[in-house]
Design an enzyme around this catalytic site. Structure first.
Site, PDB file in Angstrom:
ATOM      1  N   ASN A  69       0.829  -1.203   0.000  1.00  0.00           N
ATOM      2  CA  ASN A  69       0.000   0.000   0.000  1.00  0.00           C
ATOM      3  C   ASN A  69       0.862   1.251   0.000  1.00  0.00           C
ATOM      4  OD1 ASN A  69      -2.733  -1.284   0.647  1.00  0.00           O
ATOM      5  ND2 ASN A  69      -1.524  -1.980   2.401  1.00  0.00           N
ATOM      6  N   HIS A  80       2.053   9.483  18.188  1.00  0.00           N
ATOM      7  CA  HIS A  80       3.099  10.134  17.398  1.00  0.00           C
ATOM      8  C   HIS A  80       4.070  10.907  18.282  1.00  0.00           C
ATOM      9  CE1 HIS A  80       0.035  13.416  17.601  1.00  0.00           C
ATOM     10  NE2 HIS A  80       1.104  14.198  17.658  1.00  0.00           N
ATOM     11  N   ASP A  82       6.481  14.296  18.755  1.00  0.00           N
ATOM     12  CA  ASP A  82       6.678  15.709  18.410  1.00  0.00           C
ATOM     13  C   ASP A  82       8.159  16.044  18.527  1.00  0.00           C
ATOM     14  OD1 ASP A  82       3.946  16.051  18.162  1.00  0.00           O
ATOM     15  OD2 ASP A  82       3.698  17.083  20.075  1.00  0.00           O
ATOM     16  N   HIS A  86       8.586  21.207  15.640  1.00  0.00           N
ATOM     17  CA  HIS A  86       7.131  21.251  15.460  1.00  0.00           C
ATOM     18  C   HIS A  86       6.572  22.597  15.921  1.00  0.00           C
ATOM     19  CE1 HIS A  86       2.959  20.237  15.503  1.00  0.00           C
ATOM     20  NE2 HIS A  86       2.882  19.994  16.799  1.00  0.00           N
ATOM     21  N   HIS A 213       3.693  22.664  24.326  1.00  0.00           N
ATOM     22  CA  HIS A 213       4.447  22.818  23.083  1.00  0.00           C
ATOM     23  C   HIS A 213       5.460  23.961  23.211  1.00  0.00           C
ATOM     24  CE1 HIS A 213       1.105  20.418  21.463  1.00  0.00           C
ATOM     25  NE2 HIS A 213       1.840  20.197  20.400  1.00  0.00           N
TER      26      HIS A 213
END
Length: 265
Positions: A69, A80, A82, A86, A213
């Site tokens: 695929n 996930h 970071d 980011h 963040h």
């Protein structure tokens, strides 16, 4: 005859522990599919593309002996990693390909706040909460702080997972001072959470915006999100293996996250 395997080394002990079951491998990774919840961004930002497979061959005229695929996804979908770049504050601290491998295998501690989050989905972990936890369990490691909130139980459903209304998402996270302190005054390498991102759902209204963040990536530290099975980890003593793709220029990557845990004697 072949030589006898070397015994007595650190890796030999780990191998024996894995073979005997004295050390368990726990998968903290959520399944990745088209049903995986994705964060909804404001209208002025490009949307995060959902995960999907594009079938290229399946034992047919496109390839009689193979199944394969194409993969289409955003970097920040599902479980996930970071990377610092980011966020604008971490733009000079490197992409996901530049993360030293020594930082991808590290100890982890778990702070459990499932009861508080069940009562208040906007629960915010404070510096004082972690300092109280340390009095019982010891200091934070040069590794991962994992925040258990019970949010993984919602991950099968986009609406339940994001828990949004007209005022925005309502999911737990860190308060700004806690995020700053973790980034600037503790040895932790990063923060791991069960929610869609490392910040609380209402963090767009904090000062600064999205402080996990802002501060952690700005300090060259990391985030991992949408973890599962944190209830299987002890408060201390786990070893985390975080394996993002080595994407050159990538701000993050879907990741397989495993924990090694010693079974009690």
């Amino acid at each position: 005859m072949p030589p006898s395997p070397r015994t007595g080394g650190a890796l030999d002990g780990l191998a024996l522990g894995l073979a005997s079951g004295a050390v368990s491998v726990i998968d903290l990774t959520a399944p990745l599919s088209s049903a995986t919840p994705v964060l909804t961004l404001p209208p002025d930002m490009s949307p995060i593309p959902r995960f999907r497979l594009e079938e290229l061959a399946k034992y047919d005229e496109r390839g009689s002996t193979s199944y394969q695929n194409g993969i289409h996804t955003g970097e920040h979908v599902g479980t996930h990693f970071d990377a610092p770049c980011h966020w604008i504050t971490g733009r000079d601290h490197g992409d996901v390909a530049a993360v030293p491998v020594t930082r991808l295998v590290a100890p982890a501690v778990v702070i459990d706040r499932t009861e508080q989050c069940a009562a208040d989905p906007d629960f915010l972990l404070r510096r004082e909460d972690i300092e109280a936890w340390q009095l019982e369990h010891g200091g934070l490691p040069a590794g991962w702080l994992l925040l258990r909130t019970g949010w993984a139980a919602r991950s099968h459903n986009q609406d339940l997972f994001l828990n949004a209304d007209d005022t925005g998402p309502h999911t737990p996270g860190l308060d700004p001072e806690c995020a700053r302190w973790l980034a600037e005054e503790t040895p932790v390498l990063g923060l791991g959470v069960e929610t869609v991102g490392t910040d609380a759902g209402q963090a767009f209204a904090f000062e600064p915006e999205f402080p996990a963040h802002h501060y952690l990536l700005g300090a060259g530290k990391y985030g991992i999100t949408q973890l599962q099975n944190l209830h299987l980890l002890p408060p201390t003593g786990a070893l985390l293996i975080v394996a993002p793709l080595r994407i050159v220029g990538g701000s993050g990557s879907p990741a397989r996250v495993l924990a090694l845990v010693e079974r009690p004697a």
